[in-house]
Scaffold this motif. Structure first.
Motif: not given
Lengths: 312, 169
Positions: A106-110, A117-129
């Motif tokens: 989760r991050h305050q910036v869209a 996600a672009d730099v990670l191997d692990a899947p990223v789940i957006n909890a609000g951006d």
């Protein structure tokens, strides 16, 4: 497509959404057992990376991960020490080196979850951006509507409030239109995004017209800081014009339900009695949130990019 | 029908029986056995459905996750003799997963297993208590049971496809 991670509803098609809804329904059954835990994600690690604080969403993800037997680690860096995007990516890479199986961001910036996600191997789940998306909220809202109405297709869904600054509104617009509902948005002109109708919704500045014949009324949380600025004259005026109460619900269908992503500003977006009782389904939404996040973690956790590429 | 008779004969306390079908094939079988027991011995036996997907040991780290199926346990299993019903038994891994799942629903006094077909190739120390038919198969053969209808397993057809795919159960 729901390949690796869940960044927004915009990326999903109807089949993806139906698979997630179906999975969540089964996960809900797990939560109703005496032993509310299954060994599915045993030995897997999920990191909750919350740059913007949100106790409710974080707790929901944490319970979801634990019910699937994953190890859940909460990481909440203070945003002051992380104002540059470089350092956000550094943080993400550091966490990635600890080999998590999913990272919830989760991050305050869209757009930050996407960059991570672009730099990670692990899947990223957006909890609000920022004002971009909050996909698990929209999915749990869909689930709650299906439970209460038996379907989404053909329903009229009216979203009321600060449409322009709401990631919940945006994700729900995508979610409900993809599933065949007619979506209307209503709010003060200052809170209506330009060209909102290009998303396939009908925009109203009259609440009465927006509610006419609605099956689902979804009130959005008004951020208090916006109320004091130029967006709105006053809380009282907002409540008088766009606050939902039983009198205004008479414009909607007799069996219409009321939803809110929480936490409710009582007496602002919703009247007190509507916050607590039917036809509001706010606690159903919270309950379904855990099941929905279990479903998303089940479908995604551990599906790493590197291994996927090796396999294909 | 023969399995239903055996169940009655061998059960010390037939009234404690509790049938649990493993989706998909085991569910209509469990229902059929329950109907048979009602007919033979006038017994009302509870029938549950237990999906084993979340308990599997082969959820690989990549690739699509299997679709979940429903689980419905109508009452507590404590003190019951739970009979797991599967259509085709093979490696024993599904039965192992079903036993783990079952324990999350309580403490049965005993657990037994019914399989309409036992095709061998056990990979775990699991014994099938009631077998409809033993079939010698190769590891890559595929055994398919065609059961008419979701609730009526009266007519069944068995197809053995030689070397067509991986193990199905």
């Amino acid at each position: 497509m729901m390949g690796r991670g869940l960044l927004g509803i915009e990326d999903l098609d109807r089949d993806d959404i139906e698979l997630i809804l179906d999975t969540a329904q089964h996960m809900k059954e797990v939560g109703e057992r005496e032993v509310k835990k299954v060994p599915t994600l045993r030995g897997r690690t999920i990191i909750n990376l919350f740059f913007e604080s949100s106790t409710r969403t974080r707790t929901s993800f944490e319970i979801a991960g634990k019910r699937l037997s994953a190890d859940v680690v909460n990481f909440s860096p203070s945003s002051s020490s992380l104002s540059k995007s470089e350092s956000i990516l550094d943080t993400a890479k550091t966490l990635d080196a600890m080999d998590p199986d999913a990272v919830v961001v989760r991050h305050q910036v869209a757009g930050v979850p996407k960059r991570i996600a672009d730099v990670l191997d692990a899947p990223v789940i957006n909890a609000g951006d920022g004002a971009h998306e909050h996909p698990t909220q929209a999915l749990l809202d869909l689930m709650t509507v299906v439970e209460n109405k038996g379907r989404v297709d053909g329903l009229t869904v009216t979203i009321v409030g600060d449409i322009a600054h709401s990631r919940v509104a945006r994700s729900n617009v995508y979610a409900f239109t993809k599933m065949g509902a007619e979506v209307r948005v209503a709010g003060p002109p200052t809170m209506m995004p330009v060209e909102v109708e290009s998303l396939g919704v009908k925009a109203f500045t009259s609440l009465r017209e927006a509610l006419d014949g609605a099956d689902v009324v979804m009130a959005l949380r008004i951020q208090r800081e916006r109320l004091s600025g130029s967006m709105l004259p006053s809380v009282r005026e907002y409540n008088a014009t766009f606050g939902i109460d039983r009198a205004k619900m008479r414009f909607a269908k007799d069996d219409a339900i009321v939803m809110h992503p929480g936490p409710v500003n009582r007496g602002v977006e919703l009247s007190h009695d509507l916050t607590d009782d039917r036809p509001s389904v706010i606690l159903d939404q919270v309950r379904n949130g855990v099941a929905m996040r279990m479903a998303v973690l089940y479908l995604l956790a551990g599906r790493k990019r590197s291994r996927n590429e090796e396999a294909s | 029908m023969r399995i239903s008779h055996e169940l009655i004969e061998r059960a010390e306390a037939p009234e404690a029986l509790y049938l649990v079908g493993i989706p998909n094939g085991g569910v209509p079988l469990a229902r059929q056995i329950a109907r048979n027991l009602a007919e033979i011995a006038d017994l009302e036996v509870p029938v549950g459905v237990l999906d084993t997907t979340l308990y599997r040991d082969d959820l690989v780290s990549s690739g699509a996750r299997p679709k979940l199926r429903r689980t419905e346990m109508p009452s507590a299993v404590d003190g019951h003799v739970v009979v797991l019903v599967d259509d085709v038994a093979s490696t024993g891994r599904t039965i192992r997963a079903a036993m783990d799942a079952l324990m999350d629903f309580g403490r049965p006094s005993a657990v037994q297993v019914v399989a309409l077909v036992d095709r061998g190739h056990r990979e775990l120390p699991i014994k099938i208590d009631y077998v409809g038919k033993n079939i010698a198969t190769g590891r890559t053969d595929l055994v398919k049971l065609r059961v008419s209808g979701e609730t009526d397993a009266e007519t069944m057809e068995m197809v053995l496809l030689r070397g067509e795919g991986g193990t199905s159960a």
